[in-house]
Design an enzyme around this catalytic site. Structure first.
Site, PDB file in Angstrom:
ATOM      1  N   LYS A   1      40.080  30.564  68.819  1.00  0.00           N
ATOM      2  CA  LYS A   1      39.023  29.282  68.482  1.00  0.00           C
ATOM      3  C   LYS A   1      39.706  28.550  67.444  1.00  0.00           C
ATOM      4  O   LYS A   1      40.267  28.830  66.571  1.00  0.00           O
ATOM      5  CB  LYS A   1      37.967  29.805  68.175  1.00  0.00           C
ATOM      6  CG  LYS A   1      36.687  28.821  67.889  1.00  0.00           C
ATOM      7  CD  LYS A   1      35.397  29.386  67.721  1.00  0.00           C
ATOM      8  CE  LYS A   1      34.036  28.382  67.521  1.00  0.00           C
ATOM      9  NZ  LYS A   1      32.821  29.041  67.350  1.00  0.00           N
TER      10      LYS A   1
ATOM     11  N   SER B   1      29.046  27.427  69.908  1.00  0.00           N
ATOM     12  CA  SER B   1      29.990  26.463  69.624  1.00  0.00           C
ATOM     13  C   SER B   1      31.314  26.862  70.403  1.00  0.00           C
ATOM     14  O   SER B   1      32.236  26.127  70.600  1.00  0.00           O
ATOM     15  CB  SER B   1      30.391  26.231  68.356  1.00  0.00           C
ATOM     16  OG  SER B   1      30.761  27.325  67.689  1.00  0.00           O
TER      17      SER B   1
ATOM     18  N   SER C   1      27.277  31.423  68.317  1.00  0.00           N
ATOM     19  CA  SER C   1      28.356  30.750  68.941  1.00  0.00           C
ATOM     20  C   SER C   1      29.322  31.905  69.654  1.00  0.00           C
ATOM     21  O   SER C   1      30.125  31.347  70.224  1.00  0.00           O
ATOM     22  CB  SER C   1      29.003  29.909  67.947  1.00  0.00           C
ATOM     23  OG  SER C   1      28.545  28.718  67.629  1.00  0.00           O
TER      24      SER C   1
HETATM   25  N1  GLN Z   1      24.274  27.047  68.104  1.00  0.00           N
HETATM   26  C1  GLN Z   1      24.031  27.383  66.617  1.00  0.00           C
HETATM   27  C2  GLN Z   1      24.327  26.144  65.926  1.00  0.00           C
HETATM   28  O1  GLN Z   1      24.410  24.821  66.185  1.00  0.00           O
HETATM   29  C3  GLN Z   1      25.165  28.248  66.338  1.00  0.00           C
HETATM   30  C4  GLN Z   1      26.352  27.665  65.805  1.00  0.00           C
HETATM   31  C5  GLN Z   1      27.494  28.863  65.610  1.00  0.00           C
HETATM   32  O2  GLN Z   1      27.219  29.986  65.756  1.00  0.00           O
HETATM   33  N2  GLN Z   1      28.549  28.274  65.096  1.00  0.00           N
HETATM   34  O3  GLN Z   1      24.333  26.066  64.536  1.00  0.00           O
END
Ligand code: GLN
Length: 491
Positions: A82, A157, A181
């Site tokens: 990532k 994400s 994410s």
């Molecule tokens: N979807 C969640 C957010 O937008 C989690 C993001 C993440 O785990 N980086 O904050």
């Protein structure tokens, strides 16, 4: 040949490479070919590092030929990283324009561990900007598409890492999980992903989103592959002040034990608050079937209540933006990446113009919410209250774990939705994190393992397994047992 190689799981690839039946160079090349062939359609990768990956692979082949012991159980098996972990030999953009082309002067601890383990890094994967989002549509470099249906989101994400696995462009991947994410992208692409216990995978060189929640973790297509990668990346790091000084949990052994398919003596709690009529019916029926399977494997299943989970979303969406507003202050046009400056502007104007041009809408929204929540006069009412709720959630978990060994829920209330469907409705997007957020707030661990395809739309559904801090091996035991009993997921 090359197509077959990309279909193999990481454990099989590793054993073939270590036995000299396949070379790491040919395995790595097969994945690079696959990326070249299909990634135009998916946009899972932001950078591909063919030369560096092949050089790392050649070193593994040299060691195998010389009869040396492999650097790790996964030596020679390539991986997708990532784009939020720093790498000295390719850019780290975090999906943001503000870091376009930026190359870090140092490798993240996780990157160093991968290199030392002999794992060739194929490239860096697409993500929501600075890990804020649930669909990868907040990337400044265009969305990633779900390999199960390219008109749909791959989750976020870490949608790039999940899509790379699901489309056989990589047998292993790394994600980060601040609120889901790793797990939500795994759920919507029928792959496996774990958020390890907070503090057990180093955050040194992981570009911060919300430091008290962020955690790097392993992603794979099988529970065993995910366990093998988990052991490579975990471990104490004195360079991360929140790193836990504890032995790496025996997750590989647990995955092997679980695969034998016996969960006798294990107590599983179904969280009442994470099973609601507002979830997609096909998600609920897949989850209910998964619970049946766990019962058949010998587990004792009971219902537990965690009453404060109801406030997890509100608490998370105050704590996260608050930390974001402070962490992202470092992008000041002086130290990193892009700089907007016409030569007549003051330092403050340069900073404002750069941040206005470099950050996307969601990042700006969260910086503003966080700055407001932390401002004097509001701090106690928002940030302070959110922290109290965070403690109550941790207490709910503690009470639940007095009764059961693991908790389960659907990973996401919905299967992957259409690209564009929720971009103008941030709250609807946030709701997809409902089941994953509590684990991050408590600092515990959780995994998503595919539970099947939804009866209403034929799209992937994930089963979430949660366990207390430093009990990550329970996830793998249950995940592997469930995976074996469930059988392959075929469209
Ligand atoms: N979807 C969640 C957010 O937008 C989690 C993001 C993440 O785990 N980086 O904050």
């Amino acid at each position: 040949m090359s197509a077959d190689t990309t279909r193999l799981d990481a454990a099989t690839l590793a054993s073939k490479i270590h036995a000299g039946e396949l070379s790491s160079v040919e395995v790595t090349q097969a994945h690079l070919d696959r990326i070249a062939e299909v990634d135009g359609e998916y946009n899972a990768f932001l950078h591909v590092a063919s030369e560096q990956a092949l050089a790392a692979a050649a070193e593994v082949d040299r060691a195998v030929a010389a009869g040396e012991k492999p650097a790790s159980a996964l030596a020679g098996v390539p991986l997708a990283l990532k784009d939020v972990f720093t790498t000295t030999d390719m850019p780290t953009t975090c999906g943001s324009k503000i870091l376009e082309g930026w190359v870090s002067p140092y490798d993240a601890t996780l990157t160093v561990k991968l290199r030392e383990a002999g794992i060739p890094i194929l490239g860096k994967t697409n993500m929501d900007e600075f890990a804020m989002g649930s669909s990868t549509e907040n990337s400044a470099y265009g969305p990633t598409r779900n390999p199960w249906d390219t008109s749909r989101i791959p989750g976020g994400s870490g949608g790039g890492s999940a899509a790379a696995l699901a489309s056989y462009q990589a047998p292993l991947a790394i994600g980060t999980d601040t609120g889901g994410s790793i797990r939500q992208p795994a759920a919507v692409t029928a792959t496996v992903g774990t958020k390890p216990t907070y503090g057990t995978v180093s955050r040194y060189g992981l570009v911060a989103c919300a430091s008290s929640l962020d955690q790097g973790g392993p992603c794979g297509r099988t529970v065993l592959d995910t366990a093998l990668l988990h052991e490579v990346i975990a471990g104490h790091d004195p360079r991360d002040s929140t790193s836990v000084n504890a032995a790496v949990r025996p997750v590989v052994e647990a995955a092997r034990q679980g695969a034998a398919g016996d969960l006798t003596g294990l107590k599983v709690g179904v969280v009442k608050e994470l099973h609601s009529d507002s979830y997609q019916p096909g998600v609920l029926s897949s989850f209910d079937a998964a619970v049946e399977t766990l019962t058949k494997l010998g587990a004792e299943v009971v219902e537990v209540s965690c009453p404060h989970f109801e406030y997890a979303l509100a608490s998370y969406y105050l704590i996260l933006p608050s930390e974001v507003s402070s962490n992202l202050a470092r992008f000041d046009a002086m130290r990193y990446g892009m700089r907007v400056d016409d030569g007549t502007m003051s330092a403050e104007q340069v900073m404002a113009a750069t941040r206005a041009a470099g950050f996307g809408k969601e990042v700006k929204r969260r910086i503003m919410i966080g700055t407001y929540a932390l401002s004097s006069g509001y701090y106690e009412a928002y940030y302070g209250q959110a922290l109290k709720v965070r403690s109550l959630i941790a207490q709910d978990f503690d009470k639940a774990y007095e009764q059961v060994d693991v908790l389960v829920s659907p990973t996401s209330p919905f299967t992957p939705w259409k690209l564009g469907e929720k971009v103008d409705d941030p709250l609807a997007m946030y709701l997809s994190d409902l089941c994953t957020l509590p684990t991050n707030l408590a600092g515990h661990c959780a995994m998503s393992v595919p539970s099947g395809l939804s009866a209403d739309d034929g799209l992937p559904v994930g089963l979430q397994i949660m366990a207390p801090a430093l009990a990550d091996e329970r996830l793998y035991r249950v995940g592997a047992a469930f995976e074996a009993a469930r059988g392959p997921i075929v469209a």
